[in-house]
Motif scaffolding. Structure first.
Motif, PDB file in Angstrom:
ATOM      1  N   LEU A 101       9.783  12.208   3.507  1.00  0.00           N
ATOM      2  CA  LEU A 101      10.006  11.469   2.267  1.00  0.00           C
ATOM      3  C   LEU A 101      10.115   9.971   2.518  1.00  0.00           C
ATOM      4  CD1 LEU A 101      12.615  13.872   0.624  1.00  0.00           C
ATOM      5  CD2 LEU A 101      10.192  13.624   0.022  1.00  0.00           C
ATOM      6  N   CYS A 102      10.759   9.599   3.634  1.00  0.00           N
ATOM      7  CA  CYS A 102      10.913   8.181   3.946  1.00  0.00           C
ATOM      8  C   CYS A 102       9.566   7.530   4.233  1.00  0.00           C
ATOM      9  CB  CYS A 102      11.855   8.013   5.133  1.00  0.00           C
ATOM     10  SG  CYS A 102      12.215   6.293   5.549  1.00  0.00           S
ATOM     11  N   ASN A 103       8.705   8.213   4.975  1.00  0.00           N
ATOM     12  CA  ASN A 103       7.375   7.668   5.241  1.00  0.00           C
ATOM     13  C   ASN A 103       6.607   7.454   3.945  1.00  0.00           C
ATOM     14  OD1 ASN A 103       7.396   7.427   8.067  1.00  0.00           O
ATOM     15  ND2 ASN A 103       6.919   9.585   8.337  1.00  0.00           N
ATOM     16  N   GLN A 104       6.688   8.431   3.054  1.00  0.00           N
ATOM     17  CA  GLN A 104       5.947   8.356   1.791  1.00  0.00           C
ATOM     18  C   GLN A 104       6.500   7.272   0.866  1.00  0.00           C
ATOM     19  OE1 GLN A 104       6.588  11.676  -0.781  1.00  0.00           O
ATOM     20  NE2 GLN A 104       4.866  11.189  -2.123  1.00  0.00           N
ATOM     21  N   MET A 105       7.819   7.220   0.728  1.00  0.00           N
ATOM     22  CA  MET A 105       8.424   6.376  -0.306  1.00  0.00           C
ATOM     23  C   MET A 105       8.917   5.020   0.189  1.00  0.00           C
ATOM     24  SD  MET A 105      10.674   9.265  -2.272  1.00  0.00           S
ATOM     25  CE  MET A 105       9.898  10.718  -2.993  1.00  0.00           C
ATOM     26  N   ILE A 106       9.345   4.945   1.444  1.00  0.00           N
ATOM     27  CA  ILE A 106       9.945   3.716   1.936  1.00  0.00           C
ATOM     28  C   ILE A 106       9.046   2.989   2.934  1.00  0.00           C
ATOM     29  CG2 ILE A 106      11.927   2.702   3.121  1.00  0.00           C
ATOM     30  CD1 ILE A 106      12.638   3.804   0.412  1.00  0.00           C
ATOM     31  N   LYS A 107       8.830   3.577   4.111  1.00  0.00           N
ATOM     32  CA  LYS A 107       8.093   2.881   5.172  1.00  0.00           C
ATOM     33  C   LYS A 107       6.701   2.458   4.736  1.00  0.00           C
ATOM     34  CE  LYS A 107      10.477   4.883   9.142  1.00  0.00           C
ATOM     35  NZ  LYS A 107      10.333   5.743  10.348  1.00  0.00           N
ATOM     36  N   GLY A 109       5.499   3.394   1.363  1.00  0.00           N
ATOM     37  CA  GLY A 109       5.460   3.351  -0.089  1.00  0.00           C
ATOM     38  C   GLY A 109       5.983   2.048  -0.627  1.00  0.00           C
ATOM     39  N   LEU A 110       7.278   1.820  -0.445  1.00  0.00           N
ATOM     40  CA  LEU A 110       7.904   0.584  -0.911  1.00  0.00           C
ATOM     41  C   LEU A 110       7.247  -0.633  -0.283  1.00  0.00           C
ATOM     42  CD1 LEU A 110      10.298  -0.810  -2.415  1.00  0.00           C
ATOM     43  CD2 LEU A 110      11.595  -0.571  -0.295  1.00  0.00           C
ATOM     44  N   PHE A 111       7.009  -0.577   1.018  1.00  0.00           N
ATOM     45  CA  PHE A 111       6.412  -1.735   1.683  1.00  0.00           C
ATOM     46  C   PHE A 111       5.025  -2.033   1.129  1.00  0.00           C
ATOM     47  CE2 PHE A 111       3.798  -3.682   4.988  1.00  0.00           C
ATOM     48  CZ  PHE A 111       4.538  -4.828   5.205  1.00  0.00           C
ATOM     49  N   PHE A 112       4.236  -0.983   0.933  1.00  0.00           N
ATOM     50  CA  PHE A 112       2.865  -1.159   0.429  1.00  0.00           C
ATOM     51  C   PHE A 112       2.880  -1.735  -0.983  1.00  0.00           C
ATOM     52  CE2 PHE A 112      -1.598   0.091   1.023  1.00  0.00           C
ATOM     53  CZ  PHE A 112      -2.076  -0.065  -0.261  1.00  0.00           C
ATOM     54  N   ASN A 113       3.699  -1.164  -1.849  1.00  0.00           N
ATOM     55  CA  ASN A 113       3.660  -1.514  -3.271  1.00  0.00           C
ATOM     56  C   ASN A 113       4.338  -2.832  -3.583  1.00  0.00           C
ATOM     57  OD1 ASN A 113       2.304   0.896  -3.940  1.00  0.00           O
ATOM     58  ND2 ASN A 113       4.232   2.018  -4.057  1.00  0.00           N
ATOM     59  N   ARG A 114       5.411  -3.143  -2.868  1.00  0.00           N
ATOM     60  CA  ARG A 114       6.163  -4.356  -3.214  1.00  0.00           C
ATOM     61  C   ARG A 114       5.834  -5.541  -2.317  1.00  0.00           C
ATOM     62  NH1 ARG A 114      12.579  -4.114  -3.195  1.00  0.00           N
ATOM     63  NH2 ARG A 114      12.115  -2.485  -4.721  1.00  0.00           N
ATOM     64  N   PHE A 115       5.822  -5.311  -1.008  1.00  0.00           N
ATOM     65  CA  PHE A 115       5.731  -6.429  -0.077  1.00  0.00           C
ATOM     66  C   PHE A 115       4.299  -6.760   0.330  1.00  0.00           C
ATOM     67  CE2 PHE A 115       9.967  -4.579   0.559  1.00  0.00           C
ATOM     68  CZ  PHE A 115      10.732  -5.673   0.199  1.00  0.00           C
ATOM     69  N   LEU A 116       3.502  -5.743   0.623  1.00  0.00           N
ATOM     70  CA  LEU A 116       2.130  -6.018   1.053  1.00  0.00           C
ATOM     71  C   LEU A 116       1.313  -6.638  -0.075  1.00  0.00           C
ATOM     72  CD1 LEU A 116       0.615  -5.590   3.747  1.00  0.00           C
ATOM     73  CD2 LEU A 116      -0.440  -3.578   2.729  1.00  0.00           C
ATOM     74  N   ALA A 117       1.689  -6.329  -1.307  1.00  0.00           N
ATOM     75  CA  ALA A 117       0.982  -6.880  -2.463  1.00  0.00           C
ATOM     76  C   ALA A 117       1.396  -8.312  -2.790  1.00  0.00           C
ATOM     77  CB  ALA A 117       1.223  -5.985  -3.678  1.00  0.00           C
ATOM     78  N   ASP A 118       2.405  -8.829  -2.095  1.00  0.00           N
ATOM     79  CA  ASP A 118       2.905 -10.184  -2.341  1.00  0.00           C
ATOM     80  C   ASP A 118       2.068 -11.176  -1.525  1.00  0.00           C
ATOM     81  OD1 ASP A 118       4.286 -12.576  -2.588  1.00  0.00           O
ATOM     82  OD2 ASP A 118       6.262 -11.643  -2.410  1.00  0.00           O
ATOM     83  N   SER A 119       1.234 -11.944  -2.214  1.00  0.00           N
ATOM     84  CA  SER A 119       0.326 -12.871  -1.526  1.00  0.00           C
ATOM     85  C   SER A 119       1.072 -13.995  -0.815  1.00  0.00           C
ATOM     86  CB  SER A 119      -0.674 -13.463  -2.531  1.00  0.00           C
ATOM     87  OG  SER A 119       0.006 -14.159  -3.567  1.00  0.00           O
ATOM     88  N   GLU A 120       2.332 -14.230  -1.181  1.00  0.00           N
ATOM     89  CA  GLU A 120       3.113 -15.253  -0.488  1.00  0.00           C
ATOM     90  C   GLU A 120       3.604 -14.753   0.872  1.00  0.00           C
ATOM     91  OE1 GLU A 120       6.219 -16.791  -2.894  1.00  0.00           O
ATOM     92  OE2 GLU A 120       4.882 -17.466  -4.500  1.00  0.00           O
ATOM     93  N   LEU A 121       3.667 -13.436   1.053  1.00  0.00           N
ATOM     94  CA  LEU A 121       4.110 -12.863   2.318  1.00  0.00           C
ATOM     95  C   LEU A 121       2.946 -12.522   3.237  1.00  0.00           C
ATOM     96  CD1 LEU A 121       6.949 -10.419   1.145  1.00  0.00           C
ATOM     97  CD2 LEU A 121       7.231 -12.561   2.407  1.00  0.00           C
ATOM     98  N   PHE A 122       1.871 -11.969   2.662  1.00  0.00           N
ATOM     99  CA  PHE A 122       0.754 -11.492   3.467  1.00  0.00           C
ATOM    100  C   PHE A 122      -0.575 -11.830   2.786  1.00  0.00           C
ATOM    101  CE2 PHE A 122       4.295  -8.559   4.271  1.00  0.00           C
ATOM    102  CZ  PHE A 122       4.407  -8.690   5.638  1.00  0.00           C
ATOM    103  N   PRO A 123      -1.602 -12.154   3.578  1.00  0.00           N
ATOM    104  CA  PRO A 123      -2.927 -12.397   3.005  1.00  0.00           C
ATOM    105  C   PRO A 123      -3.472 -11.140   2.314  1.00  0.00           C
ATOM    106  CG  PRO A 123      -2.805 -13.160   5.278  1.00  0.00           C
ATOM    107  CD  PRO A 123      -1.571 -12.362   5.025  1.00  0.00           C
ATOM    108  N   GLU A 124      -4.389 -11.344   1.407  1.00  0.00           N
ATOM    109  CA  GLU A 124      -5.005 -10.220   0.704  1.00  0.00           C
ATOM    110  C   GLU A 124      -5.714  -9.296   1.703  1.00  0.00           C
ATOM    111  OE1 GLU A 124      -8.091  -9.478  -3.065  1.00  0.00           O
ATOM    112  OE2 GLU A 124      -7.722 -11.492  -2.279  1.00  0.00           O
ATOM    113  N   ASP A 125      -5.665  -8.008   1.423  1.00  0.00           N
ATOM    114  CA  ASP A 125      -6.325  -6.987   2.251  1.00  0.00           C
ATOM    115  C   ASP A 125      -5.715  -6.850   3.641  1.00  0.00           C
ATOM    116  OD1 ASP A 125      -8.086  -6.370   0.193  1.00  0.00           O
ATOM    117  OD2 ASP A 125      -9.557  -7.845   0.856  1.00  0.00           O
TER     118      ASP A 125
END
Length: 207
Positions: A101-107, A109-125
């Protein structure tokens, strides 16, 4: 029968590598850097206390590799996850599998949906990479699948089976086709290459 290959991150791409400061994640980052991938080390701070050494170890490895290290605070999210997905399941008399569940939702999931999508933190793609012993393969129809690692003694594919196609499309496991003794050998080699000023490339911890 079609032949499936472990998906890789191309040279020149950007990758956020989940860093614990242990051998596996350290070698994962070093391998990608050697391939010409632009690597950023990330560590998720999940606990209000007790994680300082892990974060310090991860930062030390990133400093030695010459890459940026970012700490992402998910203490509140992780607490809510434990309360909702783990404790409530126990309260119903059932047995959860927190790692799945942690891999799916946190490691991833949350990282992909909230942080990786933030262009100020990481480049697109930007890709996500980790030191898991598993492989991601793609079939002739373009669908992604989790496959067992070559080194079955360390295989972690079962704990990743609930990841979505969207997650798998940006996730890579560089150690999926390696055996553990080779990973330890590479850790020693990278240590010599980076002139570590008397400290080990990564602590004794394995992840």
């Amino acid at each position: 029968m079609m032949e499936l290959y472990n998906e890789e991150i191309p040279a020149g791409a950007h990758a956020a590598v989940a860093m614990s400061g242990g051998v596996d994640s350290s070698v994962c980052a070093a391998l990608l850097l050697k391939k010409g991938v632009h690597v950023t080390g990330i560590t998720m701070n999940q606990k209000p206390s007790g994680q300082d050494k892990d974060i310090a170890d991860a930062k030390a490895v990133c400093d030695l590799l010459g890459i940026e290290h970012k700490v992402i605070n998910i203490v509140d999210d992780y607490h809510k996850f434990l309360q909702r997905e783990v404790r409530e399941v126990f309260a119903r008399g059932e047995t959860p599998n927190p790692c799945i569940l942690c891999n799916q939702m946190i490691k991833f999931g949350l990282f992909f949906n909230r942080f990786l999508a933030d262009s100020e933190l990481f480049p697109e793609d930007t890709y996500i990479a980790s030191g898991h012993y598993a492989r991601i393969v793609r079939d002739d129809f373009g669908d992604y699948h989790i496959a067992k690692a070559v080194f079955l003694e360390k295989d972690q594919s079962y704990f990743l089976y609930r990841l979505s196609q969207k997650q798998l499309s940006r996730l890579r496991f560089p150690l999926g086709e390696m055996i553990k003794p080779k990973v330890r050998q590479l850790a020693a080699e990278f240590g010599r290459q980076h002139k570590l000023r008397g400290r080990p490339f990564a602590p004794v911890r394995e992840h």
